[in-house]
Write an enzyme that holds these catalytic residues in place. Structure first.
Site, short mmCIF file in Angstrom:
data_model
loop_
_atom_site.label_atom_id
_atom_site.label_comp_id
_atom_site.label_asym_id
_atom_site.label_seq_id
_atom_site.Cartn_x
_atom_site.Cartn_y
_atom_site.Cartn_z
N LYS A 265 0.83 -1.21 0.00
CA LYS A 265 0.00 0.00 0.00
C LYS A 265 0.86 1.25 0.00
CE LYS A 265 -3.21 2.56 3.04
NZ LYS A 265 -4.09 2.49 4.23
N ASP A 270 -2.54 10.03 4.12
CA ASP A 270 -3.94 9.64 4.27
C ASP A 270 -4.65 10.61 5.21
OD1 ASP A 270 -6.36 8.41 4.43
OD2 ASP A 270 -5.67 6.68 5.60
N LYS A 277 -10.17 12.43 8.71
CA LYS A 277 -9.71 11.95 10.02
C LYS A 277 -9.70 13.09 11.02
CE LYS A 277 -6.51 8.33 8.42
NZ LYS A 277 -7.23 7.20 9.05
N ASP A 288 1.71 6.11 5.71
CA ASP A 288 0.71 5.21 5.12
C ASP A 288 1.19 4.57 3.80
OD1 ASP A 288 -1.71 3.99 5.67
OD2 ASP A 288 -2.92 5.46 4.58
N ARG A 351 -7.58 -0.50 0.89
CA ARG A 351 -8.09 -1.72 0.25
C ARG A 351 -8.46 -1.45 -1.20
NH1 ARG A 351 -12.61 -2.27 4.79
NH2 ARG A 351 -10.88 -1.36 5.94
N1 BES Z 1 -4.22 4.23 7.06
C1 BES Z 1 -5.36 3.91 7.83
C2 BES Z 1 -5.09 2.85 8.90
C3 BES Z 1 -4.14 3.22 10.00
C4 BES Z 1 -4.64 3.69 11.20
C5 BES Z 1 -2.80 3.01 9.86
C6 BES Z 1 -3.77 4.00 12.22
C7 BES Z 1 -1.92 3.32 10.89
C8 BES Z 1 -2.41 3.81 12.08
C9 BES Z 1 -6.49 3.39 6.94
O1 BES Z 1 -6.52 3.92 5.66
C10 BES Z 1 -7.78 3.74 7.59
O2 BES Z 1 -8.05 4.91 7.69
N2 BES Z 1 -8.55 2.73 7.99
C11 BES Z 1 -9.79 2.95 8.61
C12 BES Z 1 -10.77 1.94 8.05
C13 BES Z 1 -12.18 2.15 8.51
C14 BES Z 1 -12.74 3.42 7.90
C15 BES Z 1 -13.01 0.95 8.12
C16 BES Z 1 -9.61 2.70 10.11
O3 BES Z 1 -8.93 1.76 10.49
O4 BES Z 1 -10.15 3.50 10.88
ZN ZN Z 2 -4.71 4.59 4.90
MN MN Z 3 -7.61 5.73 5.58
#
Ligand code: BES
Ligand code: ZN
Ligand code: MN
Length: 501
Positions: A265, A270, A277, A288, A351
């Site tokens: 990835k 992000d 966020k 990320d 994803r």
């Molecule tokens: N890059 C994030 C995941 C992440 C979170 C990596 C904290 C490192 C530290 C990912 O793209 C994300 O935002 N995932 C979401 C998915 C959710 C919306 C289903 C998450 O985990 O909150």
């Molecule tokens: Zn991400």
């Molecule tokens: Mn994300």
């Protein structure tokens, strides 16, 4: 950043009486009745008339893991200082693990900041682990500092292990150095801020690495991505002025026995996009693209170690930003290969770019697919910040998880519960990008990705949201920021496949 100059050296009183190293490193152990000296320290102890353990105990040392104590040699050795570093308790059988040596070596390297030249005797226990731990522990990222700061450790001599052939020791030193260098390639990429590292600049860095190592290189820009229908990568990248890319870097080894596809990835930042966020710690999302960095570093490593394998890295790169051109919650994306995905949350972007790249990787009929990503916060909830979640097809998943444990990077097999698939059903598309609940978030992401993996392919998905980026203090051979996980795990899996198919 580079590793120090690393060499082998004799470990005798005669050698130590004329070493030009500023500091000699020895290992200590937490024995039942207090501190004991580890193997490799004999010559140093002899120079102290056999009293080194007493000296260290008097100073309050116990030999506990990562404890560091400096002792002046007062002319007993040509070096001015002995640095004693704790290995912790030996195993029940008296065995000291590779990870104990790696961590102690890393802690010693950190304690040596400002020292130019060191001599390590920890290599007498495990040469490979001592080299990796030292090189990784010495790592600092100073690219963005205007003042040079303390000089990094620039040269380390390693005591040659008492047993084994000189030729083998040289090969071990070489391999461990190359592995550490590759981890550092990944760390440097992760630590580079998102205003300088964006899809196009990441692709250019990949091109330079590919050219320097004789690898095939291909990059698809936004026009090519559109022409070929990479709807996932384009959708996620749509909100940013920095256009997305898909990079392919390939190594074809001599007498390649198996083909391994790697997918990582590469979200260079992000923000979450329209499903933005919270502000707190959003800067961590500079990391990320850790999966992308790791697979790029791994294909370079495969070439340097000349594995008899074909290794192909596919790297989807995009920046997830909110703007008037962003993709929206409610959009339906037409993915590469034809599946459609309803976007319910633009922050579940990883994803989407991975799905496109997985389908692309699958077209080349690999024998194995290893995909790694900072995919879910749920990984951190489930396993903490040092243990990656490993999912995928049962057998290969377990093999990758075992490799993760053996390298000390940490990784644990996790299931893909079948009932979660229905929770990804979409009102109008083939599937939705998130479930309508928050349970098993890491596993749901794995279930989503599985939809894009060719049937029957041996596949592992490694969620490194926590272990890829150290937001706490330094420990062992891991400093703050990018860790380079899971480069050493991938290297171990490749070595396993090269040896066993
Ligand atoms: N890059 C994030 C995941 C992440 C979170 C990596 C904290 C490192 C530290 C990912 O793209 C994300 O935002 N995932 C979401 C998915 C959710 C919306 C289903 C998450 O985990 O909150
Ligand atoms: Zn991400
Ligand atoms: Mn994300």
């Amino acid at each position: 950043m580079t590793v120090p100059k690393l060499a082998l050296s004799e470990n005798s009183e005669a050698a130590l009486s004329k070493t030009r190293a500023d500091v000699v490193v020895i290992g200590t152990l937490q024995g039942e009745d207090g501190l004991t000296l580890a193997a490799g320290s004999e010559a140093v102890n002899a120079a102290f008339d056999g009293k080194l353990a007493d000296v260290l105990s008097t100073l309050g040392a116990s030999g506990k893991a990562e404890e560091t104590v400096k002792v002046p040699t007062l002319g007993k050795l040509s070096s001015g200082v002995v640095l004693a570093v704790g290995l912790g308790k030996p195993g029940t059988d008296g065995v000291i693990s590779a990870e104990q040596v790696r961590r102690a070596s890393g802690a010693a390297a950190r304690a040596l900041s400002g020292t130019a030249h060191a001599f390590s005797t920890l290599s007498a226990i495990d040469l490979h682990a001592a080299v990796e731990g030292t090189a990784l522990g010495a790592y600092v990222f100073t690219e963005y500092r205007s003042e040079p700061g303390t000089a990094p450790l620039s040269k380390v001599d390693f005591a040659t292990p008492a047993e084994g052939a000189a030729k083998d020791h040289r090969a071990t030193l070489k391999a461990a150095t190359l592995i550490a260098e590759s981890v550092i390639i990944a760390r440097d990429l992760i630590n580079t801020p998102p205003n300088d590292l964006y899809p196009a600049s990441f692709a250019e860095r990949a091109r330079k690495l590919a050219e320097a190592n004789g690898l095939e290189f291909e990059v698809l820009d936004e026009k090519a991505l559109k022409r070929k229908g990479f709807g996932g990568i384009l959708g996620v990248g749509a909100g940013s002025s920095r256009q997305p890319r898909l990079v392919r870097v390939a190594y074809k080894g001599p007498k390649a026995v198996k083909k391994i596809a790697l997918v990582g990835k590469g979200i260079t930042f992000d923000s979450g996009g329209i499903s933005i966020k919270p502000a707190a710690n959003m800067d961590h999302m500079t990391s990320d693209m850790s999966g992308a960095a790791a697979v790029l570093a791994s294909v370079v490593l495969a070439a340097k170690l000349k594995y008899p394998l074909e290794v192909v890295a596919h790297i989807p790169l995009a920046e997830n930003m909110p703007s008037g051109t962003s993709y929206r919650p409610g959009d339906v994306l037409s993915m590469y290969g034809g599946k459609t995905v309803e976007v319910l949350n633009t922050d579940a972007e990883g994803r989407l770019v991975l799905a496109d790249a997985i389908v692309r990787a699958g077209e080349e009929n690999p024998d194995y697919l290893i995909e790694t990503a900072t995919l879910t916060g749920a990984q951190l909830v489930a396993l903490g910040n040092r243990t990656a979640g490993v999912m995928g097809s049962d057998e290969f998943r377990d093999r990758v998880a075992a490799a993760a444990q053996s390298t000390g990077e940490g990784g644990w097999a996790m299931p893909l519960p079948e009932e979660l698939r229905a929770d990804l059903d979409s009102r109008l598309a083939d599937l939705a990008n998130v479930t309508n609940h928050r349970w098993g978030g890491m596993l749901a992401a794995g279930i989503f990705l599985r939809e894009f993996v060719p049937a029957g392919l041996q596949w592992a998905h490694v969620d490194i949201a926590g272990p890829s980026f150290n937001t706490g203090g330094p420990w062992g051979y891991t400093g703050k920021g990018g860790t380079g996980v899971p480069v050493r795990t991938i290297a171990a899996v490749l070595a396993d496949i090269a040896a066993n198919g």
